[in-house]
Design a protein around this motif. Structure first.
Motif, PDB file in Angstrom:
ATOM      1  N   GLU A  25       1.284 -10.707  -3.541  1.00 16.27           N
ATOM      2  CA  GLU A  25       0.757 -10.591  -4.930  1.00 16.27           C
ATOM      3  C   GLU A  25      -1.025 -10.268  -5.002  1.00 16.27           C
ATOM      4  O   GLU A  25      -1.386  -9.507  -5.667  1.00 16.27           O
ATOM      5  N   GLU A  26      -1.623 -11.107  -3.928  1.00 15.28           N
ATOM      6  CA  GLU A  26      -3.110 -10.964  -4.141  1.00 15.28           C
ATOM      7  C   GLU A  26      -3.502  -9.415  -3.877  1.00 15.28           C
ATOM      8  O   GLU A  26      -4.391  -8.995  -4.474  1.00 15.28           O
TER       9      GLU A  26
ATOM     10  N   ALA B 261      -1.733  -5.585 -17.901  1.00 18.53           N
ATOM     11  CA  ALA B 261      -0.990  -5.483 -16.437  1.00 18.53           C
ATOM     12  C   ALA B 261      -0.337  -6.579 -16.107  1.00 18.53           C
ATOM     13  O   ALA B 261      -0.862  -7.754 -15.653  1.00 18.53           O
ATOM     14  N   ASP B 262       0.975  -6.559 -16.611  1.00 14.04           N
ATOM     15  CA  ASP B 262       1.856  -7.641 -15.908  1.00 14.04           C
ATOM     16  C   ASP B 262       2.352  -7.628 -14.367  1.00 14.04           C
ATOM     17  O   ASP B 262       2.888  -6.761 -13.855  1.00 14.04           O
ATOM     18  N   VAL B 263       1.561  -8.599 -13.572  1.00 12.28           N
ATOM     19  CA  VAL B 263       1.635  -8.425 -12.199  1.00 12.28           C
ATOM     20  C   VAL B 263       3.113  -8.588 -11.713  1.00 12.28           C
ATOM     21  O   VAL B 263       3.645  -8.058 -10.872  1.00 12.28           O
ATOM     22  N   ASN B 264       3.837  -9.459 -12.475  1.00  7.52           N
ATOM     23  CA  ASN B 264       5.443  -9.617 -12.007  1.00  7.52           C
ATOM     24  C   ASN B 264       6.004  -8.357 -12.305  1.00  7.52           C
ATOM     25  O   ASN B 264       6.543  -8.019 -11.207  1.00  7.52           O
ATOM     26  N   ILE B 265       5.753  -7.554 -13.257  1.00  8.20           N
ATOM     27  CA  ILE B 265       6.634  -6.108 -13.579  1.00  8.20           C
ATOM     28  C   ILE B 265       5.895  -5.169 -12.349  1.00  8.20           C
ATOM     29  O   ILE B 265       6.808  -4.665 -11.768  1.00  8.20           O
ATOM     30  N   ILE B 266       4.658  -5.277 -12.184  1.00  6.95           N
ATOM     31  CA  ILE B 266       4.052  -4.243 -11.264  1.00  6.95           C
ATOM     32  C   ILE B 266       4.380  -4.636  -9.933  1.00  6.95           C
ATOM     33  O   ILE B 266       4.665  -3.435  -9.097  1.00  6.95           O
ATOM     34  N   MET B 267       4.681  -6.019  -9.389  1.00  2.00           N
ATOM     35  CA  MET B 267       5.040  -6.108  -8.218  1.00  2.00           C
ATOM     36  C   MET B 267       6.462  -5.723  -8.038  1.00  2.00           C
ATOM     37  O   MET B 267       6.780  -5.444  -6.830  1.00  2.00           O
TER      38      MET B 267
ATOM     39  N   ARG C 230      -2.715  -7.430  -7.028  1.00  2.37           N
ATOM     40  CA  ARG C 230      -3.922  -7.811  -7.955  1.00  2.37           C
ATOM     41  C   ARG C 230      -5.188  -6.798  -7.627  1.00  2.37           C
ATOM     42  O   ARG C 230      -5.861  -6.506  -8.849  1.00  2.37           O
ATOM     43  N   ILE C 231      -5.355  -6.782  -6.564  1.00  4.39           N
ATOM     44  CA  ILE C 231      -6.656  -6.103  -5.966  1.00  4.39           C
ATOM     45  C   ILE C 231      -6.371  -4.419  -6.564  1.00  4.39           C
ATOM     46  O   ILE C 231      -7.202  -3.874  -7.107  1.00  4.39           O
ATOM     47  N   VAL C 232      -5.128  -4.197  -6.225  1.00  2.00           N
ATOM     48  CA  VAL C 232      -4.959  -2.519  -6.729  1.00  2.00           C
ATOM     49  C   VAL C 232      -5.080  -2.387  -8.147  1.00  2.00           C
ATOM     50  O   VAL C 232      -5.708  -1.524  -8.790  1.00  2.00           O
ATOM     51  N   ILE C 233      -4.540  -3.364  -8.986  1.00  3.78           N
ATOM     52  CA  ILE C 233      -4.450  -3.307 -10.161  1.00  3.78           C
ATOM     53  C   ILE C 233      -5.970  -3.201 -10.752  1.00  3.78           C
ATOM     54  O   ILE C 233      -6.381  -2.406 -11.670  1.00  3.78           O
ATOM     55  N   GLU C 234      -6.790  -4.348 -10.195  1.00 11.59           N
ATOM     56  CA  GLU C 234      -8.176  -4.412 -10.713  1.00 11.59           C
ATOM     57  C   GLU C 234      -9.012  -3.312 -10.426  1.00 11.59           C
ATOM     58  O   GLU C 234      -9.879  -2.755 -11.031  1.00 11.59           O
ATOM     59  N   ALA C 235      -8.533  -2.518  -9.129  1.00 17.39           N
ATOM     60  CA  ALA C 235      -9.380  -1.466  -8.724  1.00 17.39           C
ATOM     61  C   ALA C 235      -9.098  -0.263  -9.741  1.00 17.39           C
ATOM     62  O   ALA C 235      -9.921   0.519 -10.044  1.00 17.39           O
ATOM     63  N   LEU C 236      -7.607  -0.223  -9.934  1.00 20.83           N
ATOM     64  CA  LEU C 236      -7.390   1.032 -10.763  1.00 20.83           C
ATOM     65  C   LEU C 236      -8.037   0.809 -12.217  1.00 20.83           C
ATOM     66  O   LEU C 236      -8.580   2.057 -12.692  1.00 20.83           O
ATOM     67  N   VAL C 237      -8.114  -0.239 -12.542  1.00 21.26           N
ATOM     68  CA  VAL C 237      -8.788  -0.677 -14.226  1.00 21.26           C
ATOM     69  C   VAL C 237     -10.335  -0.120 -13.921  1.00 21.26           C
ATOM     70  O   VAL C 237     -10.932   0.360 -14.691  1.00 21.26           O
TER      71      VAL C 237
END
Ligand code: ZN
Length: 349
Positions: free
Chosen positions: A219-220, A151-157, A223-230
């Motif tokens: 950004e923070e 999950a690339d944070v730059n891309i998802i942002m 990241r929380i959303v990505i980790e929550a989805l995972v």
């Protein structure tokens, strides 16, 4: 009790800035080799295509790439082409349906799958579940979880805020999904796993706690959303079904997908469904609505872009979507009760 309780989990999860360039290294690190079939949406190709494909080639993989325009429509052609290419594993680069397309194809071919999401719009990123029109079911079916998630944070942002907000709707919906699961345990003696349930609820609570940060697209927050989805995906792996993540609010969304002339995004509909199902459960539904508002997710029919009538109809028909016991019971809501529910929660006026 599930006996034996067989849990299959992702092996590597990489979340960070610029990690799309590590797809090849990660594949090597988990022992993959040979041919790879890469499914890319047009957005996936634009945002990460070069980086992902060259990372795989640079690591010695024999790369066959396939760009999809309408992932939902291309299931059979992708499966046919992938079967001919005889890959050793599959990588998907894109949004929800592109991920599902690769995940399902890999499952059918019996090979590993790596997920490279370009948006945090729903929990399929890490789950063992697949939801595709071509499978002929309105709800999701079980496949296998990705072996790795990059999950690339730059891309998802860089993806539109609407997609992130939709992912939050999908996560917050776990509050009512878990209540439904508990209810089914009490009323139908269905298996209930407290560990999986707690993980899904924790993800929802974290997202609600950081609603402002997420709403600001910081950004923070992303990241929380990505980790929550995972984590939600992992909770389904642990439960062995989508139970901790999908209850009556998901059934409501599945019906909207079938009947509304222009459905909204999956997570957007589930978030609105969660407001209403929380009311039925006697939960603090206003808190859910407040969090969704702070995040910038829809809370009304108007914001979903769906006419009131379809909302009421979806509530009335939701219990029929799949044989899964929820707060809607065996017979569902009457038209008047459904209308009242949507009105009292402010979803329709
Ligand atoms: Zn969902």
């Amino acid at each position: 009790m599930l006996d034996p309780h067989d849990i299959e989990l992702p092996r590597r999860i990489l979340v960070g800035k610029g990690v799309a360039g590590s797809v090849g290294d990660v594949a090597c690190s988990i022992g993959l080799s040979g041919r790879v079939y890469v499914v890319l949406s047009s957005m996936g190709y634009k945002l990460a295509g070069d980086v992902v494909l060259s990372s795989l080639s640079a690591n010695g993989f024999n790369v066959h790439d396939r760009r999809v325009e309408e992932a939902q429509e291309e299931l059979s052609s992708v499966m046919e082409e992938a079967a001919k290419a005889r890959p050793d594993f599959i990588v998907s680069v894109g949004g929800g349906s592109t991920i599902d397309l690769g995940k399902y194809t890999a499952f059918k071919l019996g090979i590993p799958f790596m997920s490279v999401p370009t948006a945090a719009s729903h929990d399929g990123i890490a789950s063992p579940m697949v939801s595709l029109k071509g499978l002929g079911k309105p709800c999701s079916v079980r496949a296998k979880p990705p072996i790795a998630i990059i999950a690339d944070v730059n891309i998802i942002m860089s993806a539109p805020h609407r997609l992130l907000a939709s992912g939050c709707g999908d996560i917050i919906a776990k509050l009512t999904a878990v209540k439904d699961w508990k209810l089914a345990h009490k009323i139908k003696n269905e298996y209930y796993g407290e560990y999986a349930a707690s993980l899904a609820v924790m993800s929802a609570k974290l997202v609600m706690k950081h609603a402002k940060l997420i709403g600001a697209h910081r950004e923070e927050g992303v990241r929380i959303v990505i980790e929550a989805l995972v984590s939600c995906g992992v909770s389904m792996c642990i439960a062995g079904s989508s139970r901790p993540c999908s209850g009556a609010e998901h059934q409501f969304s599945h019906v909207l997908d079938m009947i509304a002339p222009r459905p909204a995004l999956h997570g957007e509909q589930c978030g609105v469904g969660a407001i209403m199902m929380a009311y039925l459960h006697g939960m603090k539904w206003r808190r859910i609505r407040k969090a969704l508002k702070l995040i910038g997710a829809p809370t009304t029919a108007k914001e979903l872009g769906i006419e009131d009538e379809y909302i009421v109809r979806a509530l009335v028909e939701a219990h029929k979507v799949r044989p899964r016991y929820t707060i809607l019971g065996d017979t569902g809501l009457t038209w008047d009760a459904a209308r009242h529910l949507a009105k009292v929660t402010g979803v329709i006026s």
